[in-house]
Structure formats: C-alpha cells, structure tokens
Design a protein around this motif. Structure first.
Motif, PDB file in Angstrom:
ATOM      1  N   TYR A  49       0.837  -1.205   0.000  1.00 40.42           N
ATOM      2  CA  TYR A  49       0.000   0.000   0.000  1.00 40.42           C
ATOM      3  C   TYR A  49       0.866   1.248   0.000  1.00 40.42           C
ATOM      4  O   TYR A  49       0.638   2.192  -0.758  1.00 40.42           O
ATOM      5  N   GLN A  57       1.848   9.457  -5.514  1.00 42.83           N
ATOM      6  CA  GLN A  57       2.191  10.832  -5.156  1.00 42.83           C
ATOM      7  C   GLN A  57       3.205  11.430  -6.122  1.00 42.83           C
ATOM      8  O   GLN A  57       3.386  12.637  -6.175  1.00 42.83           O
ATOM      9  N   ILE A 245      -6.862  14.683  -7.856  1.00 40.88           N
ATOM     10  CA  ILE A 245      -7.758  15.585  -7.123  1.00 40.88           C
ATOM     11  C   ILE A 245      -8.757  16.147  -8.126  1.00 40.88           C
ATOM     12  O   ILE A 245      -8.378  16.954  -8.971  1.00 40.88           O
ATOM     13  N   ALA A 298       8.828   8.341   9.190  1.00 38.26           N
ATOM     14  CA  ALA A 298       9.769   8.330  10.310  1.00 38.26           C
ATOM     15  C   ALA A 298       9.495   9.460  11.294  1.00 38.26           C
ATOM     16  O   ALA A 298      10.171   9.583  12.303  1.00 38.26           O
ATOM     17  N   VAL A 300       9.707  12.766  10.668  1.00 36.98           N
ATOM     18  CA  VAL A 300      10.595  13.916  10.520  1.00 36.98           C
ATOM     19  C   VAL A 300       9.799  15.092   9.950  1.00 36.98           C
ATOM     20  O   VAL A 300       9.012  14.926   9.025  1.00 36.98           O
TER      21      VAL A 300
ATOM     22  N   GLY B  27      16.045  10.711  10.801  1.00 36.57           N
ATOM     23  CA  GLY B  27      14.737  10.075  10.859  1.00 36.57           C
ATOM     24  C   GLY B  27      14.617   9.173  12.075  1.00 36.57           C
ATOM     25  O   GLY B  27      13.619   9.188  12.783  1.00 36.57           O
ATOM     26  N   SER B  31      11.816  10.038  15.552  1.00 32.26           N
ATOM     27  CA  SER B  31      10.665   9.341  16.117  1.00 32.26           C
ATOM     28  C   SER B  31      11.148   8.416  17.207  1.00 32.26           C
ATOM     29  O   SER B  31      11.713   7.363  16.949  1.00 32.26           O
ATOM     30  N   SER B  34       8.606   5.004  17.350  1.00 33.76           N
ATOM     31  CA  SER B  34       7.904   4.368  16.236  1.00 33.76           C
ATOM     32  C   SER B  34       8.073   2.857  16.370  1.00 33.76           C
ATOM     33  O   SER B  34       9.135   2.364  16.685  1.00 33.76           O
ATOM     34  N   LEU B  76       1.231  17.232  10.069  1.00 34.05           N
ATOM     35  CA  LEU B  76       1.690  17.484   8.701  1.00 34.05           C
ATOM     36  C   LEU B  76       0.976  18.727   8.197  1.00 34.05           C
ATOM     37  O   LEU B  76       0.001  19.181   8.786  1.00 34.05           O
ATOM     38  N   ALA B  79       2.159  22.846   1.729  1.00 32.85           N
ATOM     39  CA  ALA B  79       3.310  23.737   1.613  1.00 32.85           C
ATOM     40  C   ALA B  79       2.888  25.193   1.467  1.00 32.85           C
ATOM     41  O   ALA B  79       3.622  26.096   1.816  1.00 32.85           O
ATOM     42  N   ASN B  84      -3.527  21.475  -2.345  1.00 31.55           N
ATOM     43  CA  ASN B  84      -4.381  20.294  -2.171  1.00 31.55           C
ATOM     44  C   ASN B  84      -3.582  19.007  -2.274  1.00 31.55           C
ATOM     45  O   ASN B  84      -3.782  18.067  -1.522  1.00 31.55           O
ATOM     46  N   GLU B  85      -2.676  18.978  -3.254  1.00 27.92           N
ATOM     47  CA  GLU B  85      -1.842  17.792  -3.464  1.00 27.92           C
ATOM     48  C   GLU B  85      -1.070  17.453  -2.185  1.00 27.92           C
ATOM     49  O   GLU B  85      -1.020  16.298  -1.780  1.00 27.92           O
ATOM     50  N   VAL B  88      -3.469  15.966   0.339  1.00 30.18           N
ATOM     51  CA  VAL B  88      -3.851  14.597  -0.018  1.00 30.18           C
ATOM     52  C   VAL B  88      -2.720  13.633   0.342  1.00 30.18           C
ATOM     53  O   VAL B  88      -2.940  12.590   0.960  1.00 30.18           O
ATOM     54  N   ALA B  89      -1.492  14.002  -0.032  1.00 34.68           N
ATOM     55  CA  ALA B  89      -0.345  13.155   0.296  1.00 34.68           C
ATOM     56  C   ALA B  89      -0.234  12.981   1.811  1.00 34.68           C
ATOM     57  O   ALA B  89       0.056  11.882   2.291  1.00 34.68           O
ATOM     58  N   GLU B  92      -2.811  10.461   2.971  1.00 34.06           N
ATOM     59  CA  GLU B  92      -2.396   9.108   2.569  1.00 34.06           C
ATOM     60  C   GLU B  92      -1.276   8.591   3.472  1.00 34.06           C
ATOM     61  O   GLU B  92      -1.305   7.436   3.917  1.00 34.06           O
ATOM     62  N   ASN B  93      -0.299   9.450   3.728  1.00 36.30           N
ATOM     63  CA  ASN B  93       0.824   9.011   4.550  1.00 36.30           C
ATOM     64  C   ASN B  93       0.391   8.725   5.991  1.00 36.30           C
ATOM     65  O   ASN B  93       0.919   7.820   6.631  1.00 36.30           O
ATOM     66  N   VAL B  95      -2.593   7.590   6.915  1.00 34.28           N
ATOM     67  CA  VAL B  95      -3.279   6.295   6.890  1.00 34.28           C
ATOM     68  C   VAL B  95      -2.232   5.181   6.858  1.00 34.28           C
ATOM     69  O   VAL B  95      -2.337   4.177   7.559  1.00 34.28           O
ATOM     70  N   SER B  96      -1.190   5.401   6.038  1.00 37.92           N
ATOM     71  CA  SER B  96      -0.110   4.424   5.924  1.00 37.92           C
ATOM     72  C   SER B  96       0.582   4.221   7.270  1.00 37.92           C
ATOM     73  O   SER B  96       1.059   3.139   7.579  1.00 37.92           O
ATOM     74  N   GLN B  97       0.634   5.269   8.078  1.00 37.74           N
ATOM     75  CA  GLN B  97       1.278   5.168   9.384  1.00 37.74           C
ATOM     76  C   GLN B  97       0.378   4.558  10.442  1.00 37.74           C
ATOM     77  O   GLN B  97       0.783   4.396  11.583  1.00 37.74           O
ATOM     78  N   ASN B 114     -11.841  12.792  -2.036  1.00 38.76           N
ATOM     79  CA  ASN B 114     -11.493  11.402  -2.362  1.00 38.76           C
ATOM     80  C   ASN B 114     -10.538  10.813  -1.331  1.00 38.76           C
ATOM     81  O   ASN B 114     -10.717   9.675  -0.881  1.00 38.76           O
TER      82      ASN B 114
END
Lengths: 328, 337
Positions: A49, A57, A245, A298, A300, B27, B31, B34, B76, B79, B84-85, B88-89, B92-93, B95-97, B114
């Motif tokens: 995923y 992205q 989007i 991570a 950061v 990194g 954290s 993590s 997060l 910029a 929007n981009e 969205v990223a 997504e990130n 959810v991934s975490q 979306n």
C-alpha cells in the motif's frame, strides 16, 4: 542508455567497469540506499500500500519532469511547465461543463501545446534565453489562469477526466492508471530519445547547437519540437492531476516547476545540456518521493525533507560539474 | 558523450549516500517510539500551512492535548495555501502510518474529498477543524467557528458604535468563493441590518486577507468613497492594512473598523485603537476537542458527528449596550499567535 558507452565498455574493458562508469549509478545507489534505510526505520514503508502511495504521489511532478528533461537536455530550462499544467486543469474543468469530456481533453491539449509553441517560438525564432522566456510566460500564465478561473475552484465530474485516478490491482499491489500513464510517458520519451534520429538531434543541439547546425541538423526545428512535446506532456500532467484531485484549483501546484527541475537534476541530467535522460529523471522522481514518504513515516518534520532534497540537488549538480571538468 | 570516468559514478554514489544517511539517521532520532507499542493511540493533524500563527496555535494545542491523553500526534501540513496535493499526500501518509483519526483544516472544501473517503473507508475517523467540507458530511464531524455568528457580532458592534450616523459601508473581503469568507461577509450584513447590494455599501474589494493588498485596496476605495464610516474586514491583517490607508487620508476619527480572528497582534491593535473591535476565534478549542474525540473513539468506539461551534468572542475596549464583549486584557490572555 548510451550506445557509445556500451560499445566502448564491451570492446576494451570488462562489464564491471562498464557498470561502474554508468552515470545512473549514483542516483540508483541513492535510491536503493534510501529504500533500505526507510525499510529499517519504519515497518510500514515496504508495505505494498505504501509503495503504491509513493508512486501515486509522484505522478504529476513525475510526468512534468519528463518535459523538463527534454528542455534541459537542450541546455534550456522551463519555469512555466507547472503553470501550463494548472491552466490545463482549469481549461479542462470549464470545457467539461460546456462540451463534455472529449471536448475538454482536446481543449486542454490544444491550449498546452499552443503555450509550448509560444515558448518554443520565442526561444528559437527570437533567440531569447529560455530562462527569461519561461519566467515571463510563467508569470503571465499564472495570472491568466486566475482570470479564467475567477479565483474559484471547479469540480470535475467523475468519468473520463478523472480516469487516471481510477485504481486497479495487480495481485496485492493496488495502483492507479495515473501511475501507468506516467510510466508510459517515460517509456515513450525514452524510446524517442535513445532510438530515433530526433532523439540524437536533441542531444546534439543540447551539447553544442552550433556544431549541430554545421553538421546539418535543423536545430531550430528540433528545438521547437521539444517545446511542443513539452506542451503535450504538460497536458497529460493536467489530466493526471484531475485524476488525483478532481478539483481544478488555480492556486494548486505552485512549486511544480521547481519540483520537476529537482527531479531532473537529481536524476543526473546536466543543466548544461546534452547529457542525461529520462531514466535518470524517473529515478530522481522516485528518490524525491521516497524521501518525502519515508521521512514522513519516520516522523521527521517536512522542513527537513526540503533540506534533504535541497542537499541532494546540490550534490547532483556538483557531481555533474566534476564530470564536465574532467571530460573537457 | 556518455563515456565518463569511473570516479564520477563513484563520487556521485558516495555523496548521495552521505546525504541520504545523514537524513536517515535524523529520521531514526526524530521518532523516539515508532514501532514498539501497538496500543498507542495515533492522531494525525493536517493544517493548511505550517507557518500561519493560527495553525501554529492549533498544532501546539493538539500536541498538548495528545500528550495529556497519552496519544501520539503526527502533524503534517500543505506547503502553501491551496496545496491540495500536499494535503492529499499527508492524509495518505497518515493512513499508511496507522493513525486512528485525522484532524484536518481543509485547503479546499471539496478538493480532497477522495482522499478523505479512502481514509474513512480504511477505518480512520476524519474530523474537519476550522473549515467545513462541502458537503459537510464528507467528514465524521466538524469543530469550527460559526463564522456567520462571528460576522453578525462584528456587524452589530459596528452598527451600534456608528449610532445614528447614516452608514457608508466598505467591505474588504478575503477570497471570492471561500465558505469562511461568504459566511463572515453575510453575517456582517445581517448584524448590521442591511441587505446585500444595498445603497449603503459604497465599496467592496478582495484582499486575500493580505495586509499589503488591503492597504492598496483601501487607498483606492477612499478615492472613490471619501465619506466611508463603517468598515468590514475579513481578518486582522486586512484591518491593519486598511487602517494605514485611512490614517494616510487623515480619516481615523471618521471610520469604525471591525474585524475577525483574535490573534495576539489583532488584540494589540484593538488595544491601540487601530481596530475598533475584533471577534476572537478559538483554535485551541478546535484542536483539543478534535484530539479528545479521536481518543474517545479509540477507547469506546463513540464516533463524533455533526458541526460543533467552538465559539467566538467580541473583543473591544469600547463596549456597546446589549452586546456581550470582553476587553483587550482578557483578549491578550486568550489570544493566539
């Protein structure tokens, strides 16, 4: 990539030497190393995923970076490419309301290619520096976009215009048609650059335009075609952006032009023209995507991501400079 | 043309490795926890940008609340305004975490639906802070200022302060089409008691909430409407810009200025007489209630829903009868940024 290197490598030295002299080795190593580090730092990084996310992205900037590679190969630079794509999204959204998806796509490609022709015409006919030309068109296009949009965002109906955002699965790996489109653009331009006369001429014009002219290459026509091609690529990026989007926002993608240059430079294409290619740019795009995603996972701060990306750009340009000095 | 010396490739690799390593290590240290505990509640926060004082306050308050509840907060941001981009990223990130809830101040009320839907489909609850989505039920719940009510307070105060003088209104708006802008604008007119397009409105301009643009706009509007005596501003920077223009024209005694936001600079400006009154918002409440809602959801499965007004408060040192207000010393204690 390069037939000369391949020939020379086979005839005189061993295959290992040939690999070591491969200009893509540096970027590739950086990518592999980043992947290894992040898979150690974060459990989720290597999940299908998450890997799919990195690709998704990367789509818009990744496509724009193909156009940027073409321009940089000719020793130019395109500051307007992101703005052209954003204008493309607004045109597509508005034309969709008026004439349906096919009209919208046609209008977008038409507008983007026309703007490529404006850039190309100013560079080739009037012989103006690409930096100045695209700085001017960037400013004008950005303003025109806001005028056209009336500072509003437009929703695009689900359907052909958002097709590139549709996802599908290969086994457990879920991805979007936008990712496929990006890879196809890379494949197509890689073929055009490395396997056709047109591609040879792009390198020749970028390496030394006077030498190219004297050896019978129609350099002006070749240069102009590069700008037209970049317009087409910007239109594809606009389509992909609406897939991701489904809103056309005149304020979106403000940094896309710079991000596309970043990907090209990290991928090892020389800012002085004539050396590099889209395979490097794909690796450069992925390095940036992996860094952003991995550093986010991570924990950061995003500002460190920008510092990391900035350092990579400088490292890449430094490497290119050393290589040039040594080869001169 | 491609034949490069071996050392080039090697130095490229070495340098890139060094760079990647440096940040990979950063990194690791970034954290502290993590991995390890699967039980910990993870809350994601996505703001429009990470530099606006409003969002800084929002983030600090969310962090404090997460610390107090033993949850981990991952912040997060986009910029720039309109990124929007980037948002969205970020979703997504997150959810991934593996976050259980995402708090977001959406850049565009419809552009990122979306991504929000995918997150909710993945079992993450999504709460809008500060700005509602369109439709509002695209998220589980919204914690925000009732901007219409905030506009009404501003309008009522300006009207009451103006008293019996025949009003000549100028409106310095934000960005056309923004929901927050529309609510505040309409609220002001409602509070003032005039209709959109009324003859009392002698000038109107978009400022993007930017001080410099507001000053230029007001300078030009004063050329057209020198008799202006009531001023609506979308936010405090716009009010500060307008004040400079009004001062330049020597009309500070003539114009009553109202605003909205509640930043510490804005409250300071109210104290110094630059702005007559401002309506304070409470980003810290939005963040605290958002974090609490996610924690509660993880602990006992209660999902938040609907719109929760986090309130607003009129701040002025020249109160009027019948309008609840607090003075600037109260404002200075409760301001943000």
């Amino acid at each position: 990539m390069s037939s000369e290197a391949v020939l020379q490598g086979r005839s005189s030295r061993g295959i290992i030497r040939q690999i070591l002299r491969e200009p893509l080795l540096g970027p590739l190593l950086a990518l592999v190393l980043a992947v290894i580090i992040f898979s150690l730092v974060s459990e989720t990084f290597l999940a299908p995923y998450n890997l799919s996310l990195i690709l998704q992205q990367s789509v818009v900037v990744g496509i724009l970076a193909v156009g940027q590679t073409l321009i940089i190969l000719t020793a130019g630079i395109d500051l307007s490419i992101g703005a052209v794509a954003v204008l493309g999204t607004i045109v597509m959204a508005q034309a969709a309301g008026a004439g349906g998806p096919l009209v919208a796509l046609a209008a977008t490609f038409l507008v983007c290619v026309a703007l490529g022709a404006v850039n190309g015409g100013l560079v080739t006919v009037l012989r103006l520096p690409p930096f100045i030309v695209t700085l001017g068109t960037f400013t004008a296009i950005q303003a025109a976009t806001r005028l056209l949009a009336g500072s509003q965002t437009y929703q695009v109906p689900q359907g052909p215009l958002t097709f590139l955002g549709t996802s599908f699965s290969i086994g457990r790996f879920n991805t979007t048609y936008g990712v496929v489109a990006m890879l196809l653009v890379y494949l197509f331009v890689w073929y055009a650059l490395s396997q056709t006369a047109w591609g040879r001429h792009v390198y020749a014009v970028g390496g030394n335009i006077n030498a190219a002219r004297m050896s019978g290459i129609k350099s002006g026509r070749n240069l102009f075609s590069v700008y037209l091609a970049t317009g087409v690529i910007a239109a594809i990026a606009a389509w992909a952006a609406l897939g991701r989007i489904p809103n056309a926002d005149p304020n979106a993608y403000q940094n896309a032009n710079l991000e596309s240059i970043t990907a090209v430079v990290i991928g090892g294409t020389s800012l002085f023209g004539g050396r590099g290619g889209v395979v490097g740019t794909l690796i450069g795009t992925l390095i940036v995507g992996v860094l952003r995603n991995g550093l986010t996972l991570a924990g950061v701060d995003s500002l460190y991501q920008n510092i990391a990306t900035g350092i990579l750009v400088i490292v890449a340009v430094a490497v290119d400079q050393f290589a040039r000095r040594r080869s001169l | 043309m491609f034949a490069q010396p071996t050392k080039r490739a090697l130095s490229a690799g070495a340098l890139a490795l060094a760079g990647a390593l440096a940040f990979g290590v950063a990194g690791c240290s970034g954290s502290s926890d993590s991995g390890g505990s699967d039980e910990q509640i993870k809350v994601g926060l996505v703001t429009k940008t990470d530099s606006n004082p409003f969002f800084v306050k929002l983030r600090e308050a969310a962090q404090a609340q997460a610390d107090a509840s033993g949850a981990e907060l991952i912040s997060l941001a986009g910029a720039f305004d309109g990124d929007n981009e980037g948002q969205v990223a970020a979703i997504e990130n997150l959810v991934s975490q593996g976050v259980q809830g995402i708090l977001i101040t959406p850049n565009s009320s419809s552009g990122i639906l979306n991504a929000i839907k995918s997150a909710r489909d993945a079992g993450v609850i999504v709460i809008a802070l500060d700005t509602a989505t369109e439709p509002e039920d695209a998220v589980d719940a919204t914690f925000a200022t009732d901007n219409l009510a905030a506009g009404v307070s501003q309008g009522e105060w300006v009207k009451a302060t103006l008293g019996d003088t025949a009003p000549q209104i100028v409106m310095l708006d934000g960005t056309p089409g923004g929901t927050v802008d529309t609510f505040r604008h309409d609220g002001f007119l409602q509070g003032f008691g005039v209709e959109e397009g009324a003859a009392e409105i002698v000038g109107q301009e978009n400022t993007n909430g930017d001080q410099t643009k507001a000053q230029t706009a007001m300078e030009n509007l004063l050329q057209r409407a020198p008799g202006v005596n009531a001023l609506y501003t979308i936010n405090e920077p716009a009010a500060a810009g307008a004040y400079e223009a009004i001062k330049g024209a020597g009309l500070t005694d003539q114009v009553v200025i109202g605003s909205v936001d509640g930043s510490c600079t804005g409250v300071e400006n109210v104290k110094n007489g630059v702005i007559g009154a401002t309506v304070m918002q409470f980003p810290a409440k939005m963040a605290e209630q958002g974090v609490d809602a996610v924690v509660k959801y993880v602990q006992d499965g209660t999902k938040p829903s609907g719109f929760t007004d986090t309130g607003s408060q009129l701040i002025t040192d020249t109160p009027v009868d019948g309008l609840d207000s607090k003075d600037t010393s109260w404002g200075a204690e409760n301001c943000w940024g």
